[in-house]
Design an enzyme around this catalytic site. Structure first.
Site, PDB file in Angstrom:
ATOM      1  N   GLU A 161      14.098  16.381 -28.292  1.00 36.91           N
ATOM      2  CA  GLU A 161      14.306  15.008 -27.805  1.00 36.91           C
ATOM      3  C   GLU A 161      15.654  14.812 -27.103  1.00 36.91           C
ATOM      4  O   GLU A 161      16.430  13.923 -27.451  1.00 36.91           O
ATOM      5  CB  GLU A 161      14.102  14.024 -28.969  1.00 36.91           C
ATOM      6  N   GLU A 267       2.837  17.804 -31.736  1.00 37.54           N
ATOM      7  CA  GLU A 267       2.884  16.809 -32.828  1.00 37.54           C
ATOM      8  C   GLU A 267       1.811  15.744 -32.631  1.00 37.54           C
ATOM      9  O   GLU A 267       2.050  14.552 -32.843  1.00 37.54           O
ATOM     10  CB  GLU A 267       4.273  16.138 -32.877  1.00 37.54           C
ATOM     11  N   ASP A 269      -0.728  12.940 -32.613  1.00 35.66           N
ATOM     12  CA  ASP A 269      -1.455  11.924 -33.374  1.00 35.66           C
ATOM     13  C   ASP A 269      -1.791  10.777 -32.435  1.00 35.66           C
ATOM     14  O   ASP A 269      -1.187  10.628 -31.382  1.00 35.66           O
ATOM     15  CB  ASP A 269      -0.728  11.471 -34.658  1.00 35.66           C
TER      16      ASP A 269
HETATM   17  O1  9MR Z   1       7.373  13.554 -39.827  1.00 38.24           O
HETATM   18  C1  9MR Z   1       8.750  13.332 -39.919  1.00 38.24           C
HETATM   19  C2  9MR Z   1       9.024  12.222 -40.910  1.00 38.24           C
HETATM   20  O2  9MR Z   1       8.618  12.599 -42.205  1.00 38.24           O
HETATM   21  C3  9MR Z   1      10.481  11.859 -40.888  1.00 38.24           C
HETATM   22  O3  9MR Z   1      10.714  10.754 -41.727  1.00 38.24           O
HETATM   23  C4  9MR Z   1      10.884  11.547 -39.451  1.00 38.24           C
HETATM   24  C5  9MR Z   1      12.333  11.167 -39.343  1.00 38.24           C
HETATM   25  O4  9MR Z   1      12.667  10.905 -38.021  1.00 38.24           O
HETATM   26  O5  9MR Z   1      10.635  12.681 -38.649  1.00 38.24           O
HETATM   27  C6  9MR Z   1       9.289  12.942 -38.559  1.00 38.24           C
HETATM   28  O6  9MR Z   1       9.029  13.929 -37.620  1.00 38.24           O
HETATM   29  C7  9MR Z   1       9.454  13.671 -36.283  1.00 38.24           C
HETATM   30  C8  9MR Z   1       9.717  15.018 -35.649  1.00 38.24           C
HETATM   31  O7  9MR Z   1      10.658  15.727 -36.397  1.00 38.24           O
HETATM   32  C9  9MR Z   1      10.202  14.870 -34.221  1.00 38.24           C
HETATM   33  N1  9MR Z   1       9.291  14.060 -33.443  1.00 38.24           N
HETATM   34  C10 9MR Z   1       8.939  12.777 -34.022  1.00 38.24           C
HETATM   35  C11 9MR Z   1       8.400  12.967 -35.427  1.00 38.24           C
HETATM   36  C12 9MR Z   1       7.948  11.631 -36.013  1.00 38.24           C
HETATM   37  O8  9MR Z   1       9.035  10.790 -36.218  1.00 38.24           O
END
Ligand code: 9MR
Length: 347
Positions: A161, A267, A269
């Site tokens: 990101e 990722e 969804d």
């Molecule tokens: O799935 C992850 C969630 O459990 C965490 O709380 C969150 C914190 O930002 O991160 C989520 O995963 C993220 C991933 O690392 C990067 N792309 C966005 C995902 C969803 O927020």
């Protein structure tokens, strides 16, 4: 793998003389449907799911996780806050648990993630760093973590990101202190620590062409031209029915392929405003089918990963109140129309 195992077992029964005579030979063999991973494999692709440590005590959950997928991403366990909670003190507990589980299920691992602005430990964010201090901290973190998992993971999301929606660099600790060169440095350090891991940049809202995806295109081109070890671009694909389908996805994947890069949907969804109706679930199913078909249509799109597989453990409801139902299995681990649509796309 399961099918081969079943075959081996049958062979063992026959040689042991336990299964003899015409009745035994004609015995109805339980016909197993191929898994999503098995279907993807026929296309030379993988089909993966993210998971997270707290869910691993749920045995109904881990049964599907271990059976249906051939690639696993730790949702949190390899992030900086988890792996280097104090400066120079490394903790591999969470990441190792997921790598070990994946290995015991003969699954590969997309490791996630080394350089991000989020989920950083306090020691890193609560003080000022000079550029040379921060560079040393980053180099040590990347080198130590990538070495720890060397030979055990398929790929790394090295930088996560890095861009804003308008294609400018995101103003992060890394960018602010080190300038844009932190990205090439991170890739070089990661490559040195594990020359066989596939190295990715990963982001959301880059599925359709547009300023953010163009920024990755330009950066990827520059990095390749400079001989920086970049192997692929990860398209997170956190989609939402209310924002419309990214119709340029396939063309977009293709232009990155033409740069000589792998691409992956990392990722996926597809969330919706709740309640989930039959109509919305049907539309969601076509989106899952279409993103998968887009990947299959592009030679260097290596696979698809969903951001966990069941609504029971989706990140969406906590972050987007009133939205959810984003994954192919519901909260009771029952397959939704999206699951059948994935099978269709992979058939
Ligand atoms: O799935 C992850 C969630 O459990 C965490 O709380 C969150 C914190 O930002 O991160 C989520 O995963 C993220 C991933 O690392 C990067 N792309 C966005 C995902 C969803 O927020």
């Amino acid at each position: 793998m399961r099918l081969r195992l079943a075959g081996a077992l049958a062979a063992v029964l026959v040689t042991a003389g336990l299964a003899t005579g015409p009745a035994a030979q004609a015995a109805p063999h339980p016909v197993r449907q191929p898994t999503l991973a098995g279907l993807a494999e026929r296309h030379g692709r993988y089909f993966g799911s993210a998971t997270d440590n707290p869910e691993l005590s749920d045995s109904a959950y881990t049964r599907v996780l271990g059976g249906e997928f051939d690639m696993i991403t730790p949702g949190n366990g390899m992030k900086w806050y988890a792996t280097e909670p104090q400066q120079g003190v490394f903790d591999w507990t969470a990441g190792d648990q997921i790598v070990d589980l994946a290995r015991s299920n003969r699954q590969r691992v997309r490791a996630h993630t080394l350089v991000w602005h989020s989920q950083l430990p306090d020691w890193l964010t609560s003080r000022q760093w000079t550029a040379s201090e921060l560079r040393a901290v980053l180099k040590k973190h990347i080198t130590t973590e990538v070495r720890h998992y060397r030979g055990k993971v398929y790929s790394w999301d090295v930088v996560n990101e890095a861009f804003n929606e308008d294609g400018s660099y995101r103003d992060t600790l890394w960018y602010r202190t080190l300038g844009p060169g932190y990205i090439a440095d991170a890739l070089r350090w990661a490559h040195r620590a594990d020359p066989h891991a596939r190295l990715y940049l990963n982001d959301y809202n880059i599925e359709a062409t547009g300023p953010k995806s163009d920024a990755y295109y330009r950066l990827a081109k520059d990095l390749k031209a400079a001989g920086v070890p970049l192997d692929g671009i990860g398209f997170q694909a956190h989609l939402a029915l209310q924002y419309g389908y990214p119709t340029t996805l396939e063309d977009n994947l293709r232009r990155f392929s033409r740069l000589g890069l792998d691409t992956a949907l990392t990722e996926v969804d597809v969330r919706m405003q709740l309640p989930a109706t039959a109509e919305k679930l049907a539309e969601q199913a076509t989106w899952y089918r279409d993103v998968t078909a887009a990947c299959l249509a592009v030679r260097r799109c290596v696979g698809v990963t969903i951001w966990d597989y069941t609504d029971k453990y989706s990140w969406i409801p906590a972050v987007f109140p009133g939205e959810g139902a984003a994954l192919p299995w519901d909260e009771e681990l029952r397959p939704k129309p999206a699951y059948q649509a994935l099978r269709e796309a992979l058939r």
